[in-house]
Design a protein around this motif. Structure first.
Motif, short mmCIF file in Angstrom:
data_model
loop_
_atom_site.label_atom_id
_atom_site.label_comp_id
_atom_site.label_asym_id
_atom_site.label_seq_id
_atom_site.Cartn_x
_atom_site.Cartn_y
_atom_site.Cartn_z
N ALA A 245 33.72 -36.86 8.55
CA ALA A 245 33.58 -38.23 9.05
C ALA A 245 33.62 -38.21 10.57
O ALA A 245 34.47 -37.52 11.16
N LEU A 246 32.70 -38.92 11.19
CA LEU A 246 32.68 -39.03 12.65
C LEU A 246 33.59 -40.17 13.07
O LEU A 246 33.46 -41.30 12.57
N ILE A 247 34.50 -39.90 14.00
CA ILE A 247 35.49 -40.88 14.43
C ILE A 247 35.28 -41.18 15.92
O ILE A 247 35.23 -40.27 16.74
N GLY A 248 35.16 -42.44 16.26
CA GLY A 248 34.94 -42.83 17.65
C GLY A 248 33.54 -43.39 17.82
O GLY A 248 32.55 -42.80 17.36
N ARG A 249 33.44 -44.53 18.47
CA ARG A 249 32.16 -45.23 18.60
C ARG A 249 31.10 -44.38 19.28
O ARG A 249 29.96 -44.31 18.84
N SER A 250 31.47 -43.71 20.38
CA SER A 250 30.49 -42.91 21.11
C SER A 250 30.05 -41.70 20.30
O SER A 250 28.89 -41.29 20.35
N MET A 251 30.98 -41.12 19.51
CA MET A 251 30.63 -39.98 18.66
C MET A 251 29.61 -40.40 17.60
O MET A 251 28.59 -39.73 17.39
N VAL A 252 29.86 -41.51 16.94
CA VAL A 252 28.94 -42.00 15.91
C VAL A 252 27.58 -42.32 16.53
O VAL A 252 26.52 -41.94 16.00
#
Length: 544
Positions: A245-252
């Motif tokens: 799971a990708l966590i963090g708005r910029s990561m997603v």
């Protein structure tokens, strides 16, 4: 040609260089610098646009070498000055910039370029070549003008076995050298590091081993733009039957863009929504998160302090810091590591396992590049003073005349004329702070006040007076915050503060300011002598 660095020379970040020929300006990169602990409350630090603000219509384009924040983070603030400045860069770089600009409600003018493509803007003829870095699609740029040729590397390294197969184009560097490079602007970040940078491919087996040894959930912290590292985490998770799971708005946001453009290959049934990660057993979870630099508001820091809304760190979990330390962030990162270990997590980082390799050329790689390009003049860029000096020394070792090595800081002007570079002066170039919604409205005075509040505390003294009769109607009252002593300690100095206020009242020409200053001076001297502190003292006098 006039060359004016407005950021990136003297610090690691906010890279921006302005080139001027015949009154026209070309900007290369426009990044941000992240604040240190001595800059409390600051969100970002921008390049100083004062040099170009009155000439913004003379800017023909802004070239972006790659998609890291220290090279593109300042673009929204630049385009506030003029929205139609053409942004020139590779596919992934412009995609990252465009997504960022949407958040600022700016519609940019984009010009995508590929390797070996040539474009012209005003008096500048530009040719782009591939360089290898810790983000895909990075470019170096050859700038040809009637005043001479400049080769600017951007950030680069010489990985011979890159994950995406895209190596630094040394053939083109050699071709530029044969043509003649009058000024070589070279990445300096790793100039002090001996040897060669390890291959990115070496990280994969290490991650595979760590994943195989881990029994609980795995959290991997990295930069939100490090596509190659995310690819390796996805591959390791697929191999060990875990979901990511990708966590963090910029990561997603960034990984969605990278996947859509084909720079990230997601194995089948590996990536899941962060909201569904709680449905999996701990030994099948992998969280790819931001916060590898200890940023207090990033996902990893909130996990470490038990403040994340949905994710907790449990004994037996593994946390991997898959990035290098940016200078100045060491204390913040070690605080997070200590807190994670306090929670019982196993922490894997660069000091105890090879879970990251640098994206910047080391001394041996820089020597190779100098020998290939054989420039007439060199201007080290992108680094602290120690990095710039080390890079300049490498240039001299390869036979470049020391007088042709321009060791500069932000704002130092370099003129290139008939093949000879020289330092011609300096322009004002300070830090521009982004603080919430304000840009450039706070300065060192406000930051000093914030540091005093944090380190020394706060004392207020207030009184009510009737100036016409010279009478104190109420007070003075003293209150303190952030100090070890109880307010009762000020009973000792209260008579002297009252006397000082009375004297100011009876002086015949007393005004509110003079009365406040009289109380401040008396109280300040006593606090410094008696309590050995220098707090912020705020006096208030109200006239009835």
């Amino acid at each position: 040609m006039r060359v004016v660095p407005l950021g990136g020379l003297g610090e690691v970040g906010r890279n921006m260089t302005v080139f001027e020929v015949n009154g026209k300006l070309l900007i290369v990169d426009c990044g941000v610098l992240f604040p240190e602990e001595t800059q409390p409350g600051v969100d970002l630090i921008l390049p100083d646009f004062d040099y170009i603000i009155d000439r913004i219509d003379d800017v023909v384009a802004c070239v972006l070498t790659h998609g890291h924040e220290d090279h593109i983070g300042g673009v929204p603030y630049l385009l506030r000055l003029r929205e139609d400045i053409p942004l020139v860069g590779s596919e992934l770089t412009l995609a990252f910039v465009e997504a960022k600009l949407k958040e600022h409600r700016i519609t940019p003018v984009l010009r995508e370029v590929k390797e070996h493509e040539e474009v012209s803007y005003g008096p500048f003829d530009l040719e782009f070549v591939a360089v290898n870095h810790s983000i895909p699609d990075a470019m170096a740029c050859m700038i040809r003008t009637i005043a001479g040729n400049v080769l600017i590397t951007g950030d680069f390294k010489m990985d011979s076995l890159p994950i995406d197969g895209r190596i630094t184009d040394l053939r083109s560097f050699a071709r530029f050298g044969e043509e003649g490079v009058d000024l070589f602007c070279v990445d300096s970040t790793n100039a002090e590091v001996p040897g060669m940078v390890a291959h990115e491919r070496e990280i994969g087996p290490v991650l595979d081993r760590v994943f195989g040894e881990s029994e609980g959930q795995i959290v991997v912290a990295s930069f939100s733009s490090h596509v190659h590292r995310v690819q390796q985490v996805l591959d390791a998770a697929a191999l060990h039957g875990r979901k990511v799971a990708l966590i963090g708005r910029s990561m997603v946001r960034n990984m969605t863009i990278a996947s859509e453009l084909g720079f990230l290959t997601i194995p089948d049934n590996v990536l899941i929504d962060a909201r569904d990660i709680g449905d999996l057993p701990m030994d099948r979870r992998v969280l790819m998160a931001t916060g590898s630099q200890g940023e207090p508001m990033a996902a990893l820091s909130r996990m470490a302090h038990g403040e994340h809304r949905s994710i907790t760190i449990e004994p037996g979990d593994t946390v991997i810091f898959a990035s290098s330390l940016i200078p100045g962030n060491e204390n913040s990162v070690f605080r997070v590591i200590n807190q994670l270990m306090r929670l019982g997590a196993r922490v894997v980082h660069q000091a105890n396992a090879r879970v990251h390799v640098s994206g910047h050329a080391t001394s041996e790689e820089l020597l190779h590049v100098y020998n290939i390009v054989q420039p007439e003049n060199v201007m080290p860029i992108h680094g602290e003073i120690r990095h710039l000096v080390a890079n300049g020394a490498l240039a001299v070792k390869t036979g470049i005349d020391p007088s042709n090595v321009m060791l500069c800081e932000d704002g130092v002007v370099v003129d290139l004329d008939e093949g000879q570079a020289r330092i011609a002066g300096q322009v004002p170039c300070g830090y521009v702070y982004v603080d919430g919604a304000s840009v450039g409205e706070i300065d060192e005075t406000e930051l000093k006040d914030r540091r005093i509040l944090a380190e020394e505390g706060f004392v207020s003294v207030y009184a009510v007076v009737e100036r016409s009769t010279g009478t104190i109607l109420a007070g003075p009252h003293i209150q303190a915050r952030g100090m070890a002593e109880d307010d009762s300690v000020f009973d000792e100095i209260l008579p002297d503060v009252t006397d000082a206020l009375n004297q100011a009242l009876r002086s015949g020409n007393a005004d509110t300011h003079s009365m406040q200053q009289a109380m401040r001076r008396t109280l300040g001297r006593w606090v410094a002598r008696r309590l050995r502190r220098r707090p912020m003292i705020v006096p208030v006098v109200i006239e009835a």
